[in-house]
Design an enzyme around this catalytic site. Structure first.
Site, PDB file in Angstrom:
ATOM      1  CE  LYS A  65      -3.834  -0.325   2.920  1.00 58.11           C
ATOM      2  NZ  LYS A  65      -4.489  -0.417   3.882  1.00 58.11           N
ATOM      3  N   GLY A  90      -8.708   4.235  -3.265  1.00 61.79           N
ATOM      4  CA  GLY A  90      -8.539   2.770  -3.724  1.00 61.79           C
ATOM      5  C   GLY A  90      -7.285   2.760  -4.594  1.00 61.79           C
ATOM      6  CE  LYS A 104      -1.978 -12.907   7.216  1.00 65.50           C
ATOM      7  NZ  LYS A 104      -0.894 -14.060   6.588  1.00 65.50           N
ATOM      8  CE  LYS A 149     -15.667   3.491   2.464  1.00 67.39           C
ATOM      9  NZ  LYS A 149     -15.514   4.780   3.319  1.00 67.39           N
ATOM     10  CD  GLU A 199     -12.383   4.432   5.608  1.00 66.70           C
ATOM     11  OE1 GLU A 199     -13.054   5.122   5.271  1.00 66.70           O
ATOM     12  OE2 GLU A 199     -11.297   3.977   5.073  1.00 66.70           O
ATOM     13  CD  GLU A 209      -8.006   5.615   4.493  1.00 65.14           C
ATOM     14  OE1 GLU A 209      -7.045   6.439   3.889  1.00 65.14           O
ATOM     15  OE2 GLU A 209      -9.065   5.499   3.492  1.00 65.14           O
ATOM     16  CG  ASN A 233     -11.173   8.592   5.162  1.00 61.25           C
ATOM     17  OD1 ASN A 233      -9.836   8.830   4.727  1.00 61.25           O
ATOM     18  ND2 ASN A 233     -11.901   7.768   5.049  1.00 61.25           N
ATOM     19  NE  ARG A 288     -12.091  12.243   2.927  1.00 61.96           N
ATOM     20  CZ  ARG A 288     -12.902  11.404   2.750  1.00 61.96           C
ATOM     21  NH1 ARG A 288     -14.359  11.283   2.881  1.00 61.96           N
ATOM     22  NH2 ARG A 288     -12.357  10.256   2.401  1.00 61.96           N
ATOM     23  NE  ARG A 301     -20.425   5.990  -1.529  1.00 57.59           N
ATOM     24  CZ  ARG A 301     -19.013   6.296  -1.239  1.00 57.59           C
ATOM     25  NH1 ARG A 301     -18.078   6.696  -2.243  1.00 57.59           N
ATOM     26  NH2 ARG A 301     -18.619   6.253  -0.035  1.00 57.59           N
TER      27      ARG A 301
HETATM   28  P1  ADP Z   1      -8.090   4.215   0.346  1.00 57.71           P
HETATM   29  O1  ADP Z   1      -7.450   5.388   1.142  1.00 57.71           O
HETATM   30  O2  ADP Z   1      -7.502   4.220  -0.963  1.00 57.71           O
HETATM   31  O3  ADP Z   1      -9.567   4.204   0.375  1.00 57.71           O
HETATM   32  P2  ADP Z   1      -7.791   2.127   2.436  1.00 57.71           P
HETATM   33  O4  ADP Z   1      -6.442   1.833   3.186  1.00 57.71           O
HETATM   34  O5  ADP Z   1      -8.877   2.826   3.014  1.00 57.71           O
HETATM   35  O6  ADP Z   1      -7.371   2.551   0.976  1.00 57.71           O
HETATM   36  O7  ADP Z   1      -8.277   0.624   1.761  1.00 57.71           O
HETATM   37  C1  ADP Z   1      -9.310   0.654   0.900  1.00 57.71           C
HETATM   38  C2  ADP Z   1     -10.175  -0.728   0.914  1.00 57.71           C
HETATM   39  O8  ADP Z   1      -8.917  -1.660   0.573  1.00 57.71           O
HETATM   40  C3  ADP Z   1     -10.422  -1.519   2.173  1.00 57.71           C
HETATM   41  O9  ADP Z   1     -11.817  -0.985   2.413  1.00 57.71           O
HETATM   42  C4  ADP Z   1     -10.464  -2.832   1.699  1.00 57.71           C
HETATM   43  O10 ADP Z   1     -11.481  -3.286   0.931  1.00 57.71           O
HETATM   44  C5  ADP Z   1      -9.251  -3.003   1.096  1.00 57.71           C
HETATM   45  N1  ADP Z   1      -7.920  -3.387   1.749  1.00 57.71           N
HETATM   46  C6  ADP Z   1      -7.016  -2.310   2.492  1.00 57.71           C
HETATM   47  N2  ADP Z   1      -6.095  -2.799   3.333  1.00 57.71           N
HETATM   48  C7  ADP Z   1      -6.424  -4.186   3.084  1.00 57.71           C
HETATM   49  C8  ADP Z   1      -5.755  -5.434   3.886  1.00 57.71           C
HETATM   50  N3  ADP Z   1      -4.869  -5.280   4.759  1.00 57.71           N
HETATM   51  N4  ADP Z   1      -6.574  -6.676   3.570  1.00 57.71           N
HETATM   52  C9  ADP Z   1      -7.386  -6.782   2.775  1.00 57.71           C
HETATM   53  N5  ADP Z   1      -8.128  -5.627   2.103  1.00 57.71           N
HETATM   54  C10 ADP Z   1      -7.723  -4.304   2.470  1.00 57.71           C
END
Ligand code: ADP
Length: 447
Positions: free
Chosen positions: A158, A165, A201, A237, A275, A287, A289, A291, A337
């Site tokens: 990430k 996403g 993980k 979402k 989240e 993470e 947010n 806002r 949405r």
């Molecule tokens: P963004 O800031 O791009 O929205 P996030 O970290 O919030 O990224 O992750 C968005 C989505 O990605 C999560 O809701 C989940 O569906 C998937 N995701 C993120 N991290 C993991 C993880 N460690 N394992 C499985 N899915 C993940």
């Protein structure tokens, strides 16, 4: 209280904020690009200022244009909505330099939470449970292999600057890792100008559960329960509900308390969302947010609060009106949405709306800035509205959603409305037994 607020956004969220201003007796200033001159948020606001050409980068993301618009109109505060400049620490800094209030947290909080590695570190230190992962950034592919081997596959690479996403790549086995690592890095470099990545993980069947928090900036904070946003396509979402079908009152109180205490400890101001992925009864922070979220109305519905008005009050220096022991969730709310997209590819479908009839009736809220004759410009996000229903329980909310979708008419463009009819027929949606991968499988005909 502020006399005039400038809304640095467009579409349904700009209109949402105009409505809050009107109810509070505060003047509202809309800004718009040349492509949005006939947009609803411009018509509904008390004043409007054109801030540039259609491109978002030259209008809604142009800090100098927005500052000028504040100065021309005498707006004392800016509400950023979501997206655009809402999580831009530099913007908040420039507003501070011009003595214009930002309706949101401080630039420091935005900076801390905007960098996912720093955010995760901060939360871990505040006692919030996190996804097991690398200790900070992973600079080389060799280190990526070491970390992943230790943690066990599958893993997800990430981007620390990631959002929407993007900059996330899955490696199911060691064979996929080198490619996932380099793709995530180059995607992150291209999208965010920062190629720093870390490894987590990969949870195989989690739900996405997020906790709404609200702080007064002076060490007090509350939580407003959770939203379940597990129905996602490409990590975006699609359908959100509150409360989550997977969370009971005791679990809600426990995770809510952890989150409220964490944001209180950092003197967080305003609305925020923490989240988590939720698997086998455990929460894993992903993470924060800093806002208002797109899906905030489901929380407003079950808690009977106006989050935007509360944001404005706290930004103006008034005490927070939310008290934890009075925040008791009631009933069930669901949001769909609605995007201007053609199924099954979800291809953007801008164009002119030839006929529009929004659903109504008891327990139905339609947050949208479209109208009959409106031409959806091709330059922005495809979200054209949010249909929110609330009812005493989940089954009644699903029945109400079905009824509301049946009333909905949007002609002239393609929308994602038919997807929601299909979802309501799916046993997994009816029972609430789904996870973050379910929707993709359903769309592929495998669920
Ligand atoms: P963004 O800031 O791009 O929205 P996030 O970290 O919030 O990224 O992750 C968005 C989505 O990605 C999560 O809701 C989940 O569906 C998937 N995701 C993120 N991290 C993991 C993880 N460690 N394992 C499985 N899915 C993940």
């Amino acid at each position: 209280m502020f006399k005039k607020i400038l809304i640095a956004n467009r579409g349904e969220i700009a209109l949402r904020i105009v409505r809050a201003c009107k109810e509070m007796g505060i003047g509202s200033v809309a800004v718009h690009s040349t492509a949005d001159a006939d947009a609803m948020h411009v018509r509904m606001a008390d004043e409007s200022v054109c801030i540039g050409p259609p491109s978002g980068a030259k209008s809604y993301l142009s800090i100098p244009s927005i500052i000028s618009a504040c100065e021309i109109t005498g707006a004392e505060a800016v509400h950023p909505g979501y997206g655009f400049l809402s999580e831009n620490a530099q913007f908040v800094q420039v507003l501070e330099d011009h003595s214009i209030a930002f309706i949101g947290p401080t630039s420091d909080h935005i900076r801390t939470m905007g960098d996912k590695i720093t955010a995760k570190d901060t939360m871990k230190n505040l006692g919030v449970p996190c996804v097991p992962g690398s200790d900070g950034a992973v600079p080389t592919v060799e280190e990526a292999h070491e970390v992943a081997a230790e943690m066990g596959f599958p893993v997800i690479v990430k981007a620390t600057a990631g959002g929407g996403g993007r900059g996330m790549k899955l490696a199911r086995t060691a064979n996929d890792l080198s490619e996932a690592f380099s793709t995530a890095r180059s995607e992150a470099k291209g999208a965010f100008g920062n190629d720093e990545v870390y490894i987590e993980k990969y949870l195989t069947l989690p739900r996405h559960i997020e906790v709404q928090v609200f702080g007064d900036g002076k060490g007090q904070a509350v939580h407003l329960g959770e939203r379940d946003c597990s129905l996602q396509r490409r990590h975006q979402k699609v359908f959100e509900e509150a409360p989550s079908p997977a969370i009971d009152a005791e679990t809600r109180a426990r995770i809510g308390k952890t989150c409220a205490e964490a944001v209180a400890a950092i003197n967080y101001t305003g609305a925020g969302t923490i989240e988590f992925l939720f698997e086998n009864g455990e929460f894993y922070f992903i993470e924060m947010n800093t806002r208002l979220q797109v899906e905030h109305p489901v929380t407003e519905a079950v808690y009977g609060v106006d989050l935007v008005q509360e944001q404005i009050r706290v930004a103006a220096g008034l005490p927070m009106s939310l008290e934890q022991d009075k925040l008791i969730p009631k009933g069930h709310a669901i949001e769909c949405r609605i995007n201007a997209e053609k199924l099954p590819e979800f291809a953007p479908s801008p164009g002119t709306i030839e006929a529009y009839h929004a659903p109504g009736g008891l327990g139905v809220r339609m947050d949208s800035a479209i109208y009959q004759g409106y031409r959806i410009p091709p330059y922005y996000d495809s979200l054209i509205g949010k249909l929110i229903v609330e009812a005493p329980d989940r089954d009644q909310a699903l029945a109400r959603l079905r009824r509301a979708l049946d009333e909905f008419v949007v002609d002239g463009i393609h929308t994602t409305i038919p997807l929601f009819h299909e979802l309501l027929d799916a046993p997994a949606v009816q029972s609430g037994d789904y996870n973050i991968h379910w929707l993709e499988k359903f769309l592929a005909g495998e669920a």
